[in-house]
Design a protein around this motif. Sequence first.
Motif, short mmCIF file in Angstrom:
data_model
loop_
_atom_site.label_atom_id
_atom_site.label_comp_id
_atom_site.label_asym_id
_atom_site.label_seq_id
_atom_site.Cartn_x
_atom_site.Cartn_y
_atom_site.Cartn_z
N ALA A 105 -6.19 -55.18 -39.68
CA ALA A 105 -5.87 -54.07 -38.78
C ALA A 105 -5.11 -53.01 -39.54
CB ALA A 105 -5.03 -54.56 -37.60
N ASP A 106 -5.32 -51.76 -39.14
CA ASP A 106 -4.55 -50.62 -39.64
C ASP A 106 -3.56 -50.25 -38.54
OD1 ASP A 106 -3.51 -48.18 -40.39
OD2 ASP A 106 -5.43 -47.32 -41.01
N LEU A 107 -2.30 -50.53 -38.75
CA LEU A 107 -1.30 -50.36 -37.69
C LEU A 107 -0.95 -48.91 -37.41
CD1 LEU A 107 1.10 -53.36 -38.43
CD2 LEU A 107 -0.97 -53.27 -37.01
N ARG B 154 -4.42 -54.19 -43.75
CA ARG B 154 -5.69 -53.45 -43.75
C ARG B 154 -6.76 -54.12 -44.59
NH1 ARG B 154 -4.09 -47.88 -45.99
NH2 ARG B 154 -2.64 -49.22 -47.11
N THR C 212 -1.58 -60.10 -40.86
CA THR C 212 -2.36 -58.89 -40.66
C THR C 212 -2.04 -57.86 -41.74
OG1 THR C 212 -3.07 -57.24 -39.03
CG2 THR C 212 -0.73 -57.74 -39.11
N ASP D 49 -6.41 -50.29 -33.22
CA ASP D 49 -6.23 -51.52 -33.99
C ASP D 49 -5.02 -52.30 -33.51
OD1 ASP D 49 -8.38 -50.64 -35.49
OD2 ASP D 49 -7.42 -51.00 -37.43
N GLU E 173 -3.37 -47.02 -36.50
CA GLU E 173 -4.43 -46.73 -35.54
C GLU E 173 -4.12 -47.44 -34.21
OE1 GLU E 173 -6.88 -44.68 -35.82
OE2 GLU E 173 -6.55 -44.18 -37.94
N ALA F 121 -5.99 -54.04 -30.31
CA ALA F 121 -6.87 -55.19 -30.56
C ALA F 121 -6.07 -56.36 -31.14
CB ALA F 121 -7.99 -54.79 -31.50
N LEU F 122 -5.16 -56.07 -32.05
CA LEU F 122 -4.32 -57.12 -32.63
C LEU F 122 -3.45 -57.76 -31.56
CD1 LEU F 122 -3.02 -58.68 -34.97
CD2 LEU F 122 -1.55 -56.67 -35.38
N THR G 153 3.17 -58.70 -40.53
CA THR G 153 2.41 -57.50 -40.87
C THR G 153 2.60 -57.17 -42.35
OG1 THR G 153 4.11 -55.81 -40.42
CG2 THR G 153 2.87 -56.66 -38.53
#
Length: 255
Positions: free
Chosen positions: A60-62, A41, A39, A67, A64, A70-71, A15
């Motif tokens: 992805a915005d972790l 943003r 991953t 998100d 959220e 989905a990840l 991340t």
Amino acid sequence: MSTLSSTSAPRALVTGASSGIGAATVRRLRAEGWAVLATARRADRLEALAAETGCETFPADLTEPADVAALADHVRAGGPLRSLVNNAGGALGTDPVERGNVDEWARMYEVNVLSTLRLTQALLPHLRADGGGDVLVVTSTAAHGTYPGGGGYVAAKHAERMIPATLRLELVGQPVRVIEIAPGMVRTEEFSLNRYHGDAAAAAQVYAGVAEPLLAEDVADAIVWTLTRPAHVNVDTLVIRPRAQASNTVVAREG
């Protein structure tokens, strides 16, 4: 998103991979032959990293939850996961506690603590499923001591540190290693710039006179070393600083 072809190589999720320590870790793992899912943003930064290294990407915005979900679904669909590298985080501001910006404190807690918690919770069952794996959390020496003007970041990093410290106790006997990497002064292109709200002069002053701050590649080297130890070897906590830094407040500066 980009997709890496299937491989029997160990697979890691990194991340905060769009810059700094995260990007350096992706590069190092790929050089070691790992399959890597990166991953962050910023999709454009991830695309450039994929073109350079051949990694897989998933923007992805972790902060959220949707998100993160989905990840996690994408990770599970892609096969076994050996290592989760929770690197995303950051600092905002240097206000003293008396004048600390509450919104910035909350944002730092969300980015550093809750994002790590959400993703770790989502992927722990998947890490166990194929016989075990690693949860690695990049904290900071701010997680081990404080300094003036660091209250908000220090508080967030102390809280984040408690995730691996507690998880290691709760998972004892299970085939999951829990690792903390705590870097000191690391000169990257964005960490201090973000902390000082884009003030490049203030950001540069953080490293002024310090002969050799750590680089992102130094921390990536430490991360990959811990992940590539034999499976029975758990590096609980690794604190890594430049030689010029003895503590959060004691730093040798030329001149």
